[in-house]
Motif scaffolding. Sequence first.
Motif, short mmCIF file in Angstrom:
data_model
loop_
_atom_site.label_atom_id
_atom_site.label_comp_id
_atom_site.label_asym_id
_atom_site.label_seq_id
_atom_site.Cartn_x
_atom_site.Cartn_y
_atom_site.Cartn_z
N LEU A 24 0.80 -1.10 0.25
CA LEU A 24 0.04 -0.30 0.17
C LEU A 24 0.78 1.22 -0.04
N TYR A 25 2.01 1.14 0.79
CA TYR A 25 2.71 2.68 0.70
C TYR A 25 3.73 2.54 0.14
N ALA A 26 3.67 1.25 -0.45
CA ALA A 26 4.93 1.62 -2.49
C ALA A 26 3.84 2.26 -2.89
N ALA A 27 2.51 1.82 -3.30
CA ALA A 27 1.20 2.54 -4.43
C ALA A 27 1.30 4.06 -3.75
N LEU A 28 1.34 4.57 -2.73
CA LEU A 28 0.83 5.63 -2.26
C LEU A 28 2.64 6.80 -2.83
N ILE A 29 3.30 5.85 -2.68
CA ILE A 29 4.59 6.36 -3.11
C ILE A 29 4.56 7.26 -4.73
N ALA A 30 4.01 5.81 -5.20
CA ALA A 30 3.92 6.38 -7.07
C ALA A 30 3.05 7.04 -7.53
N VAL A 31 1.58 6.77 -6.33
CA VAL A 31 0.65 7.83 -6.76
C VAL A 31 1.44 9.28 -6.90
N GLY A 32 1.81 9.86 -5.59
CA GLY A 32 2.49 10.75 -5.28
C GLY A 32 4.01 11.31 -6.11
N TYR A 33 4.25 10.61 -7.46
CA TYR A 33 5.26 10.12 -8.29
C TYR A 33 4.57 11.11 -9.44
N GLY A 34 3.29 10.06 -9.36
CA GLY A 34 2.62 10.15 -10.53
C GLY A 34 1.81 11.10 -11.25
N ILE A 35 1.83 11.57 -10.10
CA ILE A 35 0.86 13.50 -10.67
C ILE A 35 1.48 14.39 -10.46
N SER A 36 3.07 14.37 -9.73
CA SER A 36 4.16 15.62 -10.20
C SER A 36 4.38 14.72 -11.54
N ALA A 37 4.55 14.42 -11.88
CA ALA A 37 4.48 13.85 -13.55
C ALA A 37 3.92 14.59 -13.96
N VAL A 38 2.45 14.79 -13.62
CA VAL A 38 1.46 14.64 -14.89
C VAL A 38 1.29 16.69 -14.84
N LEU A 39 1.82 17.35 -14.02
CA LEU A 39 1.63 18.34 -13.37
C LEU A 39 3.26 18.78 -14.33
N ARG A 40 3.55 17.98 -14.56
CA ARG A 40 5.31 18.89 -15.02
C ARG A 40 4.61 18.81 -16.51
N ALA A 41 3.84 18.47 -16.72
CA ALA A 41 2.76 18.70 -18.24
C ALA A 41 2.82 20.25 -18.29
N ARG A 42 1.83 20.11 -17.61
CA ARG A 42 1.39 22.04 -17.01
C ARG A 42 2.11 22.96 -16.83
N THR A 43 3.82 22.52 -15.86
CA THR A 43 5.05 23.13 -16.29
C THR A 43 4.98 23.61 -17.36
N GLU A 44 5.40 22.88 -17.98
CA GLU A 44 5.59 22.95 -19.41
C GLU A 44 5.11 23.55 -20.37
N GLU A 45 3.70 23.87 -20.05
CA GLU A 45 2.64 24.94 -20.93
C GLU A 45 2.46 26.06 -20.32
N THR A 46 2.94 26.34 -18.73
CA THR A 46 3.43 27.65 -17.96
C THR A 46 4.32 28.58 -18.76
N GLU A 47 5.23 27.63 -19.09
CA GLU A 47 6.26 28.36 -19.07
C GLU A 47 6.54 28.37 -20.44
N GLY A 48 5.09 28.06 -21.26
CA GLY A 48 5.63 28.69 -22.49
C GLY A 48 6.67 27.26 -23.70
N LEU A 49 7.08 26.43 -22.76
CA LEU A 49 8.18 25.55 -23.38
C LEU A 49 7.00 24.13 -24.44
#
Length: 552
Positions: free
Chosen positions: A370-395
């Motif tokens: 369960l804790y391994a899955a929670l860590i994976a969820v945290g990484y997955g959310i931050s990785a998706v938010l990277r797309a948001r950063t790419e857009e806001t920074e104009g990249l």
Amino acid sequence: MSATTTRAAQARPTSLDTLTGTGLLLRFALRRDRVRLIVWTASIVLLWLYVVGAFTSLFDTAESRQARAALMSTPASILLTGPGYGLDDYTIGAMVANEMLLWIILSLAIMSILQVVRHTRAEEESSRSELVRAGVVGRHAPAVAAMLLVLIVNLVIAALSAAVLAAGGLDPRDSVVIALAAALTALVFAGVASVTCQLTAHGRGASGLAIAVLGVAIAVRGVGDIQRAHGSALSWLSPVAWAQQTRVFVDTRLWPLGLSLVLTVVLLVLAATLASRRDFGAAMLPERRGRADAVASLASPFALAWRQQRVALAWWTLGTTLMWLASGTYVDEIGPMVGDLAETNPAVAQILGGDGGQALTDGFVSVFMLYAALIAVGYGISAVLRARTEETEGLAEYALATAVSRGRWLGAQLAVAGIGAAVLTVAGGVGVAIGAYSVGATDPSFGAYLVASAAYLPAVAVVIALSAALFAWLPRLAGLPWAILVLAFVVGMFGEALDLPDAVQGLSPLWWVPRVPAEDFAWAPTLVLTAIAAALFGLAFWGFRRRDVPVV
């Protein structure tokens, strides 16, 4: 000659000149992150409030608290909570300190790391710092403003947390100590992030390296505490242990917090020294020179997204795998120890849902997954938010200005996020299995570990898909799945103990996953979660094609 010398002396910058503009940058950072910081503050304070209230109502007798204390004496519980001070007379205060402090420290440390990297290395990487420093701003002003921001936020959270704990009936003085201990430990890892920002040229690498240090610190604390009651010499090598060694609510002592203060100062001095020795935009660790021309395999959106996120994923994987390897070495001790406790205290067996032996071992292994899955969820959310950063920074504009379609670009971002989350999820099962096999614990089988970890993949995908759908339709709410992660943690850690209603626990996708190997694998929830994830991914692609995306 004399006048020239005087003018030269007047023009020479002083150490205070390097801090010019710090106050202005601090006010700008507070305004820019006001919503983000309010959410972090409210989440942690409300978590304190809820846990104190729930513990007080559910463990209202000495017998029930001692049954809980017996459970906290097991190696797995020590690894996931604390050194176990006050178990002989388990009060609500000791229960809060033993079972909650580690997770509050983890949350505050991650927040502090992300905030420092966001306002220093990430700004430098995007060249916005170059524009800022073109004004009347000193060399060290951005870094000092970032640390002051983290200091203010942690102190505000500490003050509100102490007030909430005291209002819940706990000792006011010890309430202040436990809140302050969590804040000071978070500042240590903010200092770690300040150093890693000087080592790497990219924000993702800096945050990933700092989080890896946090993971190692937690693992060292856990292994050290298991070696000896109330902590061994190994425990004292971890800053996380210093907060727990205050023995708050049991036999409170303040001097371990001095170690956190000293280490924070040392780290900040080291970061300032390194910053003075490097050029703007450069890093202390040498970067490998790339090819003059990209190979054919790099000519795709996926290759670009992979190169952007591979360093962070590598550090996440390294840190968590080491933690799971250490955890796995204690699998063979769980069953006998908890079995003995269950024989003398039936309440323990009732809480764990087993009658001793292998059933209890399987129960604890399912908790690890369960804790391994929670860590994976945290990484997955931050990785998706990277797309948001790419857009806001104009990249993202540069990629979408080529022959790359919106679907391919978003698909590449989500594929990297999904692959990374899957690697972290399965790494939990593999890491614990290798650790268990290394000490001769061959039951459950290696295949059972793989099934136990892989069973969480559809639930992890649901959270990633929800984050992607929000990014596509409501970009400002793309970070909302962090609340899902907090809920999943509370449900997984305290759901049964706090007797939460199924309607509340069911809001966590991870709650629906069968706890293999303690339970049999079931296809029905797996297929339903997979269908929900597929629908959300489809919604994300549809929305991203429809909404306005800036294109050059």
